[in-house]
Scaffold this motif. Structure first.
Motif, PDB file in Angstrom:
ATOM      1  N   ASP A 159      -4.747  13.911   1.073  1.00 16.38           N
ATOM      2  CA  ASP A 159      -5.204  14.955   0.148  1.00 16.38           C
ATOM      3  C   ASP A 159      -5.106  16.326   0.803  1.00 16.38           C
ATOM      4  O   ASP A 159      -4.628  17.285   0.199  1.00 16.38           O
ATOM      5  CB  ASP A 159      -6.648  14.702  -0.296  1.00 16.38           C
ATOM      6  N   ALA A 169      -9.548  -1.122   6.155  1.00 12.89           N
ATOM      7  CA  ALA A 169     -10.088  -0.468   4.962  1.00 12.89           C
ATOM      8  C   ALA A 169     -10.536   0.953   5.269  1.00 12.89           C
ATOM      9  O   ALA A 169     -10.235   1.891   4.525  1.00 12.89           O
ATOM     10  CB  ALA A 169     -11.234  -1.288   4.393  1.00 12.89           C
ATOM     11  N   GLU A 170     -11.255   1.132   6.378  1.00 11.23           N
ATOM     12  CA  GLU A 170     -11.717   2.466   6.740  1.00 11.23           C
ATOM     13  C   GLU A 170     -10.541   3.368   7.108  1.00 11.23           C
ATOM     14  O   GLU A 170     -10.497   4.535   6.719  1.00 11.23           O
ATOM     15  CB  GLU A 170     -12.706   2.411   7.905  1.00 11.23           C
ATOM     16  N   ALA A 183      -6.297   8.402   3.110  1.00 14.69           N
ATOM     17  CA  ALA A 183      -6.292   9.005   1.773  1.00 14.69           C
ATOM     18  C   ALA A 183      -6.838  10.426   1.828  1.00 14.69           C
ATOM     19  O   ALA A 183      -6.276  11.348   1.217  1.00 14.69           O
ATOM     20  CB  ALA A 183      -7.094   8.148   0.799  1.00 14.69           C
ATOM     21  N   ASP A 184      -7.922  10.644   2.569  1.00 19.65           N
ATOM     22  CA  ASP A 184      -8.472  11.997   2.727  1.00 19.65           C
ATOM     23  C   ASP A 184      -7.481  12.913   3.438  1.00 19.65           C
ATOM     24  O   ASP A 184      -7.299  14.074   3.063  1.00 19.65           O
ATOM     25  CB  ASP A 184      -9.784  11.956   3.513  1.00 19.65           C
ATOM     26  N   ASN A 230       0.828  -1.210   0.000  1.00 18.65           N
ATOM     27  CA  ASN A 230       0.000   0.000   0.000  1.00 18.65           C
ATOM     28  C   ASN A 230       0.859   1.256   0.000  1.00 18.65           C
ATOM     29  O   ASN A 230       0.447   2.288   0.499  1.00 18.65           O
ATOM     30  CB  ASN A 230      -0.934   0.003   1.212  1.00 18.65           C
ATOM     31  N   GLY A 234      -9.586   4.226  11.724  1.00 26.65           N
ATOM     32  CA  GLY A 234     -10.914   3.741  11.380  1.00 26.65           C
ATOM     33  C   GLY A 234     -11.237   2.502  12.183  1.00 26.65           C
ATOM     34  O   GLY A 234     -10.409   2.022  12.964  1.00 26.65           O
ATOM     35  N   LEU A 283      -7.575   3.212   5.943  1.00 24.46           N
ATOM     36  CA  LEU A 283      -6.894   3.560   4.701  1.00 24.46           C
ATOM     37  C   LEU A 283      -7.667   4.623   3.926  1.00 24.46           C
ATOM     38  O   LEU A 283      -7.070   5.553   3.375  1.00 24.46           O
ATOM     39  CB  LEU A 283      -6.712   2.298   3.855  1.00 24.46           C
ATOM     40  N   ARG A 284      -9.006   4.527   3.897  1.00 28.25           N
ATOM     41  CA  ARG A 284      -9.817   5.564   3.243  1.00 28.25           C
ATOM     42  C   ARG A 284      -9.639   6.905   3.942  1.00 28.25           C
ATOM     43  O   ARG A 284      -9.499   7.951   3.294  1.00 28.25           O
ATOM     44  CB  ARG A 284     -11.295   5.171   3.248  1.00 28.25           C
ATOM     45  N   MET A 285      -9.660   6.898   5.270  1.00 27.17           N
ATOM     46  CA  MET A 285      -9.490   8.138   6.026  1.00 27.17           C
ATOM     47  C   MET A 285      -8.091   8.711   5.823  1.00 27.17           C
ATOM     48  O   MET A 285      -7.905   9.928   5.746  1.00 27.17           O
ATOM     49  CB  MET A 285      -9.772   7.888   7.510  1.00 27.17           C
TER      50      MET A 285
END
Length: 86
Positions: free
Chosen positions: A51, A40-41, A47-48, A10, A36, A43-45
């Motif tokens: 950004d 998975a959660e 990513a935000d 990743n 999270g 990793l999504r958080m």
């Protein structure tokens, strides 16, 4: 006690499994972290958060932020900005 795993697939993300069951994801290159309920959660958080770190987030309207935080005119710093933004 928290445990740590690394997942180089990743792009250099370190996962820390917290005692409360949540998972913290840390970008090794930048040190930016997020969490999270599962990997998975987290990793999504992350990513935000990355950004925002790289300046790809949405601009903040200072007036709306002050209203959302219930700041009065007296609590705003010079030029109508919150004191933490000076």
């Amino acid at each position: 006690m928290a445990s740590t795993t690394r997942d180089n697939r990743n792009g250099g993300v370190e996962f820390i499994h917290e005692d409360d069951g949540r998972v913290t994801a840390k970008d090794i290159e930048t040190g930016v972290t997020s969490f999270g309920d599962d990997r998975a959660e987290a990793l999504r958080m992350l990513a935000d958060a990355l950004d925002a770190y790289h300046g790809k987030g949405e601009p903040v309207d200072e007036g709306e932020l002050a209203a959302e935080l219930s700041l009065s005119e007296d609590e705003l710093g010079s030029k109508g900005r919150p004191p933490w933004d000076e």
